[in-house]
Design a protein around this motif. Sequence first.
Motif, PDB file in Angstrom:
ATOM      1  N   GLY A 123      46.921  39.371  33.002  1.00 55.45           N
ATOM      2  CA  GLY A 123      46.324  40.637  32.587  1.00 55.45           C
ATOM      3  C   GLY A 123      45.136  41.012  33.445  1.00 55.45           C
ATOM      4  N   ALA A 124      44.334  40.016  33.800  1.00 57.99           N
ATOM      5  CA  ALA A 124      43.146  40.273  34.627  1.00 57.99           C
ATOM      6  C   ALA A 124      43.496  40.637  36.057  1.00 57.99           C
ATOM      7  CB  ALA A 124      42.242  39.034  34.612  1.00 57.99           C
ATOM      8  N   SER A 125      44.711  40.309  36.492  1.00 57.22           N
ATOM      9  CA  SER A 125      45.096  40.562  37.886  1.00 57.22           C
ATOM     10  C   SER A 125      45.719  41.938  38.095  1.00 57.22           C
ATOM     11  CB  SER A 125      46.086  39.481  38.352  1.00 57.22           C
ATOM     12  OG  SER A 125      47.316  39.609  37.654  1.00 57.22           O
ATOM     13  N   PHE A 126      45.909  42.716  37.034  1.00 57.94           N
ATOM     14  CA  PHE A 126      46.556  44.020  37.170  1.00 57.94           C
ATOM     15  C   PHE A 126      45.780  44.922  38.122  1.00 57.94           C
ATOM     16  CE2 PHE A 126      49.206  44.496  33.043  1.00 57.94           C
ATOM     17  CZ  PHE A 126      49.976  43.436  33.455  1.00 57.94           C
ATOM     18  N   ARG A 127      46.492  45.515  39.088  1.00 56.75           N
ATOM     19  CA  ARG A 127      45.905  46.436  40.050  1.00 56.75           C
ATOM     20  C   ARG A 127      46.897  47.567  40.309  1.00 56.75           C
ATOM     21  NH1 ARG A 127      42.232  44.686  38.675  1.00 56.75           N
ATOM     22  NH2 ARG A 127      40.453  43.691  39.655  1.00 56.75           N
ATOM     23  N   LEU A 128      46.392  48.773  40.397  1.00 55.47           N
ATOM     24  CA  LEU A 128      47.249  49.911  40.684  1.00 55.47           C
ATOM     25  C   LEU A 128      47.016  50.368  42.120  1.00 55.47           C
ATOM     26  CD1 LEU A 128      46.939  51.974  37.378  1.00 55.47           C
ATOM     27  CD2 LEU A 128      48.785  50.451  38.088  1.00 55.47           C
ATOM     28  N   ASP A 129      47.818  49.849  43.035  1.00 56.04           N
ATOM     29  CA  ASP A 129      47.729  50.279  44.427  1.00 56.04           C
ATOM     30  C   ASP A 129      48.349  51.668  44.575  1.00 56.04           C
ATOM     31  OD1 ASP A 129      48.526  46.925  45.267  1.00 56.04           O
ATOM     32  OD2 ASP A 129      46.556  47.863  45.369  1.00 56.04           O
ATOM     33  N   SER A 130      48.260  52.200  45.748  1.00 57.84           N
ATOM     34  CA  SER A 130      48.835  53.515  46.011  1.00 57.84           C
ATOM     35  C   SER A 130      50.345  53.498  45.788  1.00 57.84           C
ATOM     36  CB  SER A 130      48.541  53.936  47.453  1.00 57.84           C
ATOM     37  OG  SER A 130      49.232  55.126  47.761  1.00 57.84           O
ATOM     38  N   LEU A 131      50.833  54.504  45.043  1.00 56.16           N
ATOM     39  CA  LEU A 131      52.273  54.599  44.774  1.00 56.16           C
ATOM     40  C   LEU A 131      52.961  55.602  45.706  1.00 56.16           C
ATOM     41  CD1 LEU A 131      52.239  54.654  40.852  1.00 56.16           C
ATOM     42  CD2 LEU A 131      52.507  52.707  42.378  1.00 56.16           C
TER      43      LEU A 131
END
Length: 321
Positions: free
Chosen positions: A220-228
């Motif tokens: 959960g702590a590693s969630f990242r939203l990179d460019s889609l």
Amino acid sequence: MLTNFLICLKAVLPIFIYLVIGMLVRRSGLLDEGSVKKLNRMVFIVMFPPLMFENLYGKDLSKAFDPKVVLYAVFGVLAAWLITWIVSGFTSLKDRPKTRGVVIQAVYRSNVVLMGIPITMNIYGKGDLSLTAVVIAIVVPMYNVLAVVTLEYFGAAGKKENQNAMARTVGLGILKNPLIIGAVAGLIANFIPYKIPDFAGNIISDLGACATPISLLLLGASFRLDSLKGIRKELIFCVSGRLLLVPGILLTAAALLGFRGVAFVTLLSVFSAPAAVSSYTMAEVMGCDSVLAGNTVIFSSALASLTMFLWLFLFKSLGMF
């Protein structure tokens, strides 16, 4: 119907809550990206081997090893890998090999280590995890070998020196995998005529008990939203293939072939879990589309709580377990 709903909710809801807590921990600033990576490595090396050991030590190995379940898991993984490899060659991905390799890996390779044991334990308790542990111990090396073959083939651009080095190290890497070490140690300990001391057993049990909750918090702590931008279609294909197509086909076939109970739940864990977290790291290191790989991990993990619940509810209602 309500009973089936509650059983499936009980199996999945704790996983979702751990993920949310992990996201809140990261948002609060208690962990940074470097800390998450270090803790993930610590859990993988220090806590998962005792968990695998405990799930096999002292168990009836004739029940722990079910050749039909193992063979079906192996066949299913190979089928998902090979079919995705072939089908992707008839799409626009054939001209983008670095993206194609990531798509193939995303579809066949699940996070069974992190999701498989919790799902089985939440439904059956700690006493019935030996079969799941055996399947994980066999499937995880398969994942690693197929990932190396796939990503090296599509990402190395024919660099012979890379291929030769990888061929020399892949076998050693599998033998050094902490999950395999823990599983093998648990199997060997069953044939030793002396019982391990109680204090050692307590330490092993306590370390193993920490593995799942801490791993889920870190996920959960590693969630990242990179460019889609530019990867939406590929991302949809990866996530839908991993969470819907593979489990839909292989679990339906498993039900028709007569798998039931713990065996079926184990297969459900293998085929319906989200994309493996390590698939992002491997894609990045081996020169493939790491942006797509990272987003696949994020979105499949976020949606898996819902899709795994639906698969559990469907097959529980059909009497598969």
